[in-house]
Scaffold this motif. Sequence first.
Motif, PDB file in Angstrom:
ATOM      1  N   THR A 108     -18.675 -22.664  -6.873  1.00  0.00           N
ATOM      2  CA  THR A 108     -18.247 -21.420  -7.501  1.00  0.00           C
ATOM      3  C   THR A 108     -16.876 -21.646  -8.135  1.00  0.00           C
ATOM      4  O   THR A 108     -16.145 -22.573  -7.748  1.00  0.00           O
ATOM      5  N   LYS A 109     -16.516 -20.791  -9.064  1.00  0.00           N
ATOM      6  CA  LYS A 109     -15.189 -20.883  -9.680  1.00  0.00           C
ATOM      7  C   LYS A 109     -14.091 -20.589  -8.666  1.00  0.00           C
ATOM      8  O   LYS A 109     -12.947 -20.986  -8.857  1.00  0.00           O
ATOM      9  N   SER A 110     -14.441 -19.888  -7.574  1.00  0.00           N
ATOM     10  CA  SER A 110     -13.441 -19.571  -6.538  1.00  0.00           C
ATOM     11  C   SER A 110     -13.384 -20.653  -5.452  1.00  0.00           C
ATOM     12  O   SER A 110     -12.844 -20.435  -4.377  1.00  0.00           O
ATOM     13  N   HIS A 111     -13.949 -21.833  -5.749  1.00  0.00           N
ATOM     14  CA  HIS A 111     -13.796 -23.044  -4.929  1.00  0.00           C
ATOM     15  C   HIS A 111     -14.590 -23.059  -3.627  1.00  0.00           C
ATOM     16  O   HIS A 111     -14.177 -23.677  -2.648  1.00  0.00           O
ATOM     17  N   GLU A 112     -15.764 -22.413  -3.612  1.00  0.00           N
ATOM     18  CA  GLU A 112     -16.693 -22.585  -2.503  1.00  0.00           C
ATOM     19  C   GLU A 112     -17.739 -23.621  -2.908  1.00  0.00           C
ATOM     20  O   GLU A 112     -18.088 -23.728  -4.081  1.00  0.00           O
ATOM     21  N   TRP A 113     -18.238 -24.382  -1.939  1.00  0.00           N
ATOM     22  CA  TRP A 113     -19.375 -25.269  -2.191  1.00  0.00           C
ATOM     23  C   TRP A 113     -20.589 -24.699  -1.473  1.00  0.00           C
ATOM     24  O   TRP A 113     -20.464 -23.982  -0.490  1.00  0.00           O
ATOM     25  N   VAL A 114     -21.774 -25.019  -1.993  1.00  0.00           N
ATOM     26  CA  VAL A 114     -23.033 -24.495  -1.478  1.00  0.00           C
ATOM     27  C   VAL A 114     -24.042 -25.643  -1.396  1.00  0.00           C
ATOM     28  O   VAL A 114     -24.239 -26.371  -2.372  1.00  0.00           O
ATOM     29  N   ARG A 115     -24.670 -25.756  -0.236  1.00  0.00           N
ATOM     30  CA  ARG A 115     -25.740 -26.738  -0.067  1.00  0.00           C
ATOM     31  C   ARG A 115     -27.015 -25.982   0.321  1.00  0.00           C
ATOM     32  O   ARG A 115     -27.013 -25.219   1.284  1.00  0.00           O
TER      33      ARG A 115
END
Length: 126
Positions: free
Chosen positions: A10-17
């Motif tokens: 995300t642009k707010s610096h979260e990663w998603v797996r």
Amino acid sequence: MNIPANLKYTKSHEWVRVESDGTVTVGITDHAQELLGDLVFVELPDIGKTLAAEQEAAIVESVKAASDVYAPIAGTVIEVNGAVPDAPESVNQDAYAAWLFKLKPANAADVDALLDAAAYAACADE
């Protein structure tokens, strides 16, 4: 900057797996933990909480600042990483291993709209 190609961002610096069972695991990126500095406190969401996309889900605090962690997509919190509040520095040591929470997506297709590694790298450089 460490940006694994197998994750979404995300642009707010979260990663998603995306996991094999269709759930998604969420954490903050290596870039985010670098910006924050040494983490000293992490507050995770309650299991069972339903979150809207981009809703505040967790809080990470460093010696420099506190920052919200947002839900990357809408869903229900099904698990939290209980080890992280006891050892917030684990996020600094490996941001991609020290996940924060897992969501059951309201709509699994929403993950497709998130940034891939190249797009996140371009956005993180801004």
